[in-house]
Motif scaffolding. Structure first.
Motif, PDB file in Angstrom:
ATOM      1  N   LYS A 161       0.830  -1.195   0.000  1.00  0.00           N
ATOM      2  CA  LYS A 161       0.000   0.000   0.000  1.00  0.00           C
ATOM      3  C   LYS A 161       0.872   1.257   0.000  1.00  0.00           C
ATOM      4  CE  LYS A 161      -3.794   2.381   2.181  1.00  0.00           C
ATOM      5  NZ  LYS A 161      -4.701   2.524   3.283  1.00  0.00           N
ATOM      6  N   MET A 221       0.734   4.212  -2.651  1.00  0.00           N
ATOM      7  CA  MET A 221       0.539   5.604  -2.240  1.00  0.00           C
ATOM      8  C   MET A 221       1.593   6.510  -2.884  1.00  0.00           C
ATOM      9  SD  MET A 221      -2.047   6.127  -0.193  1.00  0.00           S
ATOM     10  CE  MET A 221      -1.727   7.424   0.971  1.00  0.00           C
ATOM     11  N   THR A 240      -5.954  12.617  -6.435  1.00  0.00           N
ATOM     12  CA  THR A 240      -6.520  13.258  -5.248  1.00  0.00           C
ATOM     13  C   THR A 240      -7.331  12.245  -4.446  1.00  0.00           C
ATOM     14  OG1 THR A 240      -8.444  13.982  -6.509  1.00  0.00           O
ATOM     15  CG2 THR A 240      -6.617  15.526  -6.324  1.00  0.00           C
ATOM     16  N   GLY A 241      -7.372  12.436  -3.146  1.00  0.00           N
ATOM     17  CA  GLY A 241      -8.113  11.556  -2.256  1.00  0.00           C
ATOM     18  C   GLY A 241      -7.410  10.255  -1.936  1.00  0.00           C
ATOM     19  N   ARG A 242      -6.150  10.150  -2.300  1.00  0.00           N
ATOM     20  CA  ARG A 242      -5.423   8.885  -2.135  1.00  0.00           C
ATOM     21  C   ARG A 242      -5.218   8.507  -0.672  1.00  0.00           C
ATOM     22  NH1 ARG A 242      -2.074  12.776  -3.903  1.00  0.00           N
ATOM     23  NH2 ARG A 242      -0.410  13.387  -2.476  1.00  0.00           N
ATOM     24  N   SER A 243      -5.148   9.483   0.213  1.00  0.00           N
ATOM     25  CA  SER A 243      -4.879   9.160   1.617  1.00  0.00           C
ATOM     26  C   SER A 243      -6.043   8.424   2.270  1.00  0.00           C
ATOM     27  CB  SER A 243      -4.567  10.427   2.405  1.00  0.00           C
ATOM     28  OG  SER A 243      -5.678  11.287   2.395  1.00  0.00           O
ATOM     29  N   ARG A 244      -7.233   8.547   1.702  1.00  0.00           N
ATOM     30  CA  ARG A 244      -8.402   7.866   2.267  1.00  0.00           C
ATOM     31  C   ARG A 244      -8.729   6.555   1.551  1.00  0.00           C
ATOM     32  NH1 ARG A 244     -10.802  13.388   2.086  1.00  0.00           N
ATOM     33  NH2 ARG A 244     -10.374  14.255   4.135  1.00  0.00           N
ATOM     34  N   MET A 245      -8.002   6.260   0.500  1.00  0.00           N
ATOM     35  CA  MET A 245      -8.308   5.064  -0.297  1.00  0.00           C
ATOM     36  C   MET A 245      -7.745   3.805   0.333  1.00  0.00           C
ATOM     37  SD  MET A 245      -7.617   6.221  -4.195  1.00  0.00           S
ATOM     38  CE  MET A 245      -8.451   7.581  -4.956  1.00  0.00           C
ATOM     39  N   ARG A 246      -8.456   2.711   0.111  1.00  0.00           N
ATOM     40  CA  ARG A 246      -7.943   1.396   0.472  1.00  0.00           C
ATOM     41  C   ARG A 246      -7.035   0.924  -0.649  1.00  0.00           C
ATOM     42  NH1 ARG A 246     -13.712  -0.126   2.486  1.00  0.00           N
ATOM     43  NH2 ARG A 246     -13.451   0.263   4.703  1.00  0.00           N
ATOM     44  N   GLU A 305      -8.749   0.336  -3.963  1.00  0.00           N
ATOM     45  CA  GLU A 305      -9.140   1.602  -4.588  1.00  0.00           C
ATOM     46  C   GLU A 305      -7.928   2.305  -5.200  1.00  0.00           C
ATOM     47  OE1 GLU A 305     -12.913   2.883  -1.788  1.00  0.00           O
ATOM     48  OE2 GLU A 305     -10.873   3.154  -1.001  1.00  0.00           O
TER      49      GLU A 305
END
Length: 130
Positions: free
Chosen positions: A100, A104, A113-119, A122
């Motif tokens: 992961k 990242m 964008t929004g990668r810090s919240r993705m599993r 995702e």
């Protein structure tokens, strides 16, 4: 060296401290304070009583040369965009095998964008689309 012992100081340091102490005493500073200030000044200027080697003074010329070569190698690797201690990134076809953290890093390089919240799943999907 216990407090108060001056055995480890050089004669030059002792003379300097004595001179500084006399100078403070002439200004009317109490004897104990003058002595403390004098030795503090000597310590600040010369690094204390025990002489220690400076940076790199204990290395042989061969060791210094090897260290410089290693430093230059790491600098070149960094300029090329990867850490010299890190394995090269795997191809995009094997995203499932990346950790992961590696995903990242790739997402950050691609500006997702929004990668810090993705599993992990995702992140893989987002990287395949990008």
């Amino acid at each position: 060296m216990s407090r108060g012992e001056k055995d480890k100081y050089t004669e030059t340091q002792k003379r300097k401290a004595e001179h500084i102490e006399q100078s403070y005493a002439a200004k009317g500073i109490p004897e104990a304070e003058a002595e403390a200030r004098a030795w503090a000044t000597v310590n600040k200027q010369s690094g204390g009583g025990e002489k220690k080697g400076g940076s790199g003074q204990r290395k042989s010329p061969a060791a210094k040369s090897a260290a410089r070569k290693d430093s230059a190698r790491r600098a070149v690797a960094t300029r090329k965009g990867h850490s010299p201690n890190q394995a090269p990134a795997r191809s995009s076809g094997s995203l499932d095998r990346l950790t992961k953290d590696e995903l990242m890093q790739r997402a950050a390089r691609q500006g997702i964008t929004g990668r810090s919240r993705m599993r992990k799943a995702e992140l893989i999907d987002a990287l395949r689309v990008a």
